[in-house]
Design a protein around this motif. Structure first.
Motif, PDB file in Angstrom:
ATOM      1  N   GLY A  28       0.798  -1.222   0.000  1.00  0.00           N
ATOM      2  CA  GLY A  28       0.000   0.000   0.000  1.00  0.00           C
ATOM      3  C   GLY A  28       0.831   1.272   0.000  1.00  0.00           C
ATOM      4  O   GLY A  28       2.065   1.229  -0.040  1.00  0.00           O
ATOM      5  N   SER A  29       0.134   2.406   0.072  1.00  0.00           N
ATOM      6  CA  SER A  29       0.781   3.726   0.046  1.00  0.00           C
ATOM      7  C   SER A  29       1.881   3.824   1.095  1.00  0.00           C
ATOM      8  O   SER A  29       1.638   3.578   2.285  1.00  0.00           O
ATOM      9  CB  SER A  29      -0.251   4.825   0.340  1.00  0.00           C
ATOM     10  N   HIS A  60       3.258   4.941  -5.098  1.00  0.00           N
ATOM     11  CA  HIS A  60       2.984   3.650  -5.742  1.00  0.00           C
ATOM     12  C   HIS A  60       3.884   3.569  -6.975  1.00  0.00           C
ATOM     13  O   HIS A  60       3.589   4.155  -8.019  1.00  0.00           O
ATOM     14  CB  HIS A  60       1.505   3.531  -6.135  1.00  0.00           C
ATOM     15  N   ARG A  80      -0.314  -0.201  -6.264  1.00  0.00           N
ATOM     16  CA  ARG A  80      -1.560  -0.853  -6.689  1.00  0.00           C
ATOM     17  C   ARG A  80      -2.382   0.127  -7.509  1.00  0.00           C
ATOM     18  O   ARG A  80      -2.020   1.268  -7.706  1.00  0.00           O
ATOM     19  CB  ARG A  80      -2.355  -1.305  -5.459  1.00  0.00           C
ATOM     20  N   HIS A  82      -6.237   1.910  -8.036  1.00  0.00           N
ATOM     21  CA  HIS A  82      -7.413   2.292  -7.255  1.00  0.00           C
ATOM     22  C   HIS A  82      -8.557   2.656  -8.205  1.00  0.00           C
ATOM     23  O   HIS A  82      -8.323   3.191  -9.294  1.00  0.00           O
ATOM     24  CB  HIS A  82      -7.101   3.496  -6.365  1.00  0.00           C
ATOM     25  N   TYR A  84     -10.560   5.086  -7.873  1.00  0.00           N
ATOM     26  CA  TYR A  84     -10.641   6.536  -8.089  1.00  0.00           C
ATOM     27  C   TYR A  84      -9.681   7.032  -9.167  1.00  0.00           C
ATOM     28  O   TYR A  84      -9.787   8.163  -9.639  1.00  0.00           O
ATOM     29  CB  TYR A  84     -10.410   7.316  -6.777  1.00  0.00           C
ATOM     30  N   ALA A 112      -2.465   1.714   3.600  1.00  0.00           N
ATOM     31  CA  ALA A 112      -2.472   2.820   4.555  1.00  0.00           C
ATOM     32  C   ALA A 112      -3.931   3.227   4.734  1.00  0.00           C
ATOM     33  O   ALA A 112      -4.681   3.258   3.755  1.00  0.00           O
ATOM     34  CB  ALA A 112      -1.671   3.988   3.990  1.00  0.00           C
ATOM     35  N   TYR A 191     -11.026  12.406   0.959  1.00  0.00           N
ATOM     36  CA  TYR A 191     -11.048  11.841   2.301  1.00  0.00           C
ATOM     37  C   TYR A 191     -12.461  12.064   2.844  1.00  0.00           C
ATOM     38  O   TYR A 191     -13.254  12.808   2.264  1.00  0.00           O
ATOM     39  CB  TYR A 191      -9.989  12.514   3.183  1.00  0.00           C
ATOM     40  N   MET A 210      -9.280   3.373   0.707  1.00  0.00           N
ATOM     41  CA  MET A 210      -9.816   3.420  -0.666  1.00  0.00           C
ATOM     42  C   MET A 210      -9.295   2.278  -1.542  1.00  0.00           C
ATOM     43  O   MET A 210      -9.150   2.427  -2.750  1.00  0.00           O
ATOM     44  CB  MET A 210      -9.427   4.755  -1.322  1.00  0.00           C
ATOM     45  N   SER A 211      -8.990   1.146  -0.921  1.00  0.00           N
ATOM     46  CA  SER A 211      -8.417   0.046  -1.716  1.00  0.00           C
ATOM     47  C   SER A 211      -8.794  -1.294  -1.091  1.00  0.00           C
ATOM     48  O   SER A 211      -9.787  -1.405  -0.376  1.00  0.00           O
ATOM     49  CB  SER A 211      -6.891   0.189  -1.760  1.00  0.00           C
ATOM     50  N   HIS A 246      -2.161  13.435   1.628  1.00  0.00           N
ATOM     51  CA  HIS A 246      -1.550  12.163   1.203  1.00  0.00           C
ATOM     52  C   HIS A 246      -0.073  12.126   1.629  1.00  0.00           C
ATOM     53  O   HIS A 246       0.452  11.057   1.944  1.00  0.00           O
ATOM     54  CB  HIS A 246      -1.698  11.994  -0.313  1.00  0.00           C
TER      55      HIS A 246
HETATM   56  C1  R1P Z   1      -4.864   8.198   0.329  1.00  0.00           C
HETATM   57  O1  R1P Z   1      -3.864   8.841   1.038  1.00  0.00           O
HETATM   58  C2  R1P Z   1      -4.399   6.933  -0.331  1.00  0.00           C
HETATM   59  O2  R1P Z   1      -3.725   6.105   0.643  1.00  0.00           O
HETATM   60  C3  R1P Z   1      -4.357   4.847   0.730  1.00  0.00           C
HETATM   61  C4  R1P Z   1      -5.784   5.159   0.321  1.00  0.00           C
HETATM   62  O3  R1P Z   1      -6.513   4.006  -0.047  1.00  0.00           O
HETATM   63  C5  R1P Z   1      -5.585   6.120  -0.815  1.00  0.00           C
HETATM   64  O4  R1P Z   1      -5.275   5.474  -2.019  1.00  0.00           O
HETATM   65  O5  R1P Z   1      -3.678   4.032  -0.212  1.00  0.00           O
HETATM   66  P1  R1P Z   1      -3.599   2.441  -0.210  1.00  0.00           P
HETATM   67  O6  R1P Z   1      -4.922   1.947   0.201  1.00  0.00           O
HETATM   68  O7  R1P Z   1      -3.249   2.075  -1.614  1.00  0.00           O
HETATM   69  O8  R1P Z   1      -2.511   2.049   0.761  1.00  0.00           O
END
Ligand code: R1P
Length: 274
Positions: A28-29, A60, A80, A82, A84, A112, A191, A210-211, A246
């Motif tokens: 993830g992020s 990413h 990854r 998303h 959005y 994250a 958010y 969001m993932s 972010h």
């Molecule tokens: C927002 O800061 C981003 O961080 C998280 C949220 O889902 C969004 O994409 O990312 P990952 O879920 O990809 O870790």
């Protein structure tokens, strides 16, 4: 995304590697550095893989790293996709299909996220016990890919119980505090508003992001074993909401790096499948 497309992506990746990966990792992020730990790595840019989307989100990197970690053959997504970003749910989850067809029976999804449970704090790691899909979409909508899984997949144990127990044991053995909770998935990219957070919390979410959920749905469709680890980067409590960027999300995720890496390495070390 047709099975033919998946097989073309798989053939391309197979032409670059010698050993078949058995465990997929989605980072993830701010968590992508885990892939730097992989030995004898083969890195393949998403841009080079047939039919793969490209990463557009900061933090990413946009490549697959395939190799060995703690004696296991893994394929890690350093970045990854998303919903959005404008990708369809089928595009978002295409890499999970490819992982399975490459030979992965298991997948670790990481992210994250914002902590809605008041007992959590930024920097905590959380084992995902279950999820709620608030994205308003589902990657399995459309013709079912019968050769990959059933029309109506069971989601009663989306996060493999045996693997969750294993992760809890490993965390305890290594002195790593591991929260547990429910991941509420929204589409983003905004958010959450204060009122939305209050609602999501009341509806059973401990963290929001969001993932992850689309990927887990597709993994379970193919009967993969799933483990989910969240990194709580900020508190997302409606009543006391402060606002977040972010950059802050990635900063806190990066700070958890040593614990996150230790946890995943040790989970892999003693993991014997299923
Ligand atoms: C927002 O800061 C981003 O961080 C998280 C949220 O889902 C969004 O994409 O990312 P990952 O879920 O990809 O870790």
């Amino acid at each position: 995304m047709s099975v033919t497309y998946m097989k073309e992506a798989v053939s391309f990746i197979q032409s670059k590697i010698e050993k078949e990966p058995t465990i997929g990792l989605i980072l993830g992020s701010g968590l992508g550095d885990l892939a730097e730990e992989i030995s004898s790595p083969v890195a393949i840019s998403y841009n080079d893989i047939p039919h793969f989307p490209t990463s557009t989100v900061e933090g990413h990197k946009g490549q697959l790293v395939i190799g060995e970690l703690e004696g296991k053959q893994v394929v890690a997504m350093q970045g990854r996709f998303h919903f959005y970003e404008g990708y369809s749910m089928q595009e978002v989850t295409f890499p999970v299909r490819v992982m399975k067809l490459l030979g992965c029976e298991s997948i670790i999804v990481t992210n994250a996220c914002g902590g809605m449970n008041e007992k959590f704090k930024p920097g905590d790691l959380m084992l995902i016990e279950d999820h709620i899909n608030f994205t308003g979409a589902n990657p399995l909508i459309g013709s079912n890919l019968d050769e990959l899984g059933p029309r109506f997949p069971d989601m009663s144990h989306a996060y493999t119980p045996k693997w969750r127990d294993h992760a809890l044991r490993v965390a305890e053995q290594n002195g790593i505090e591991l929260q547990q909770g429910v991941y509420a998935a929204v589409s983003g990219p905004t958010y959450m508003s204060a009122a939305e957070l209050i609602m999501l919390r009341k509806l059973g979410g401990d963290v929001v992001g969001m993932s992850t959920v689309p990927e887990v749905i597709v993994a379970r469709h193919m009967d993969m074993f799933v483990l989910g680890i969240s990194c709580i980067t900020d508190m997302a409590i409606g009543e006391t909401i402060e606002g977040i960027t972010h950059e802050e999300v990635m900063e806190v995720a990066a700070k958890t790096k040593p614990r996150f890496i230790t946890l995943i390495r040790n989970i892999l070390k003693e993991y014997d499948g299923g």
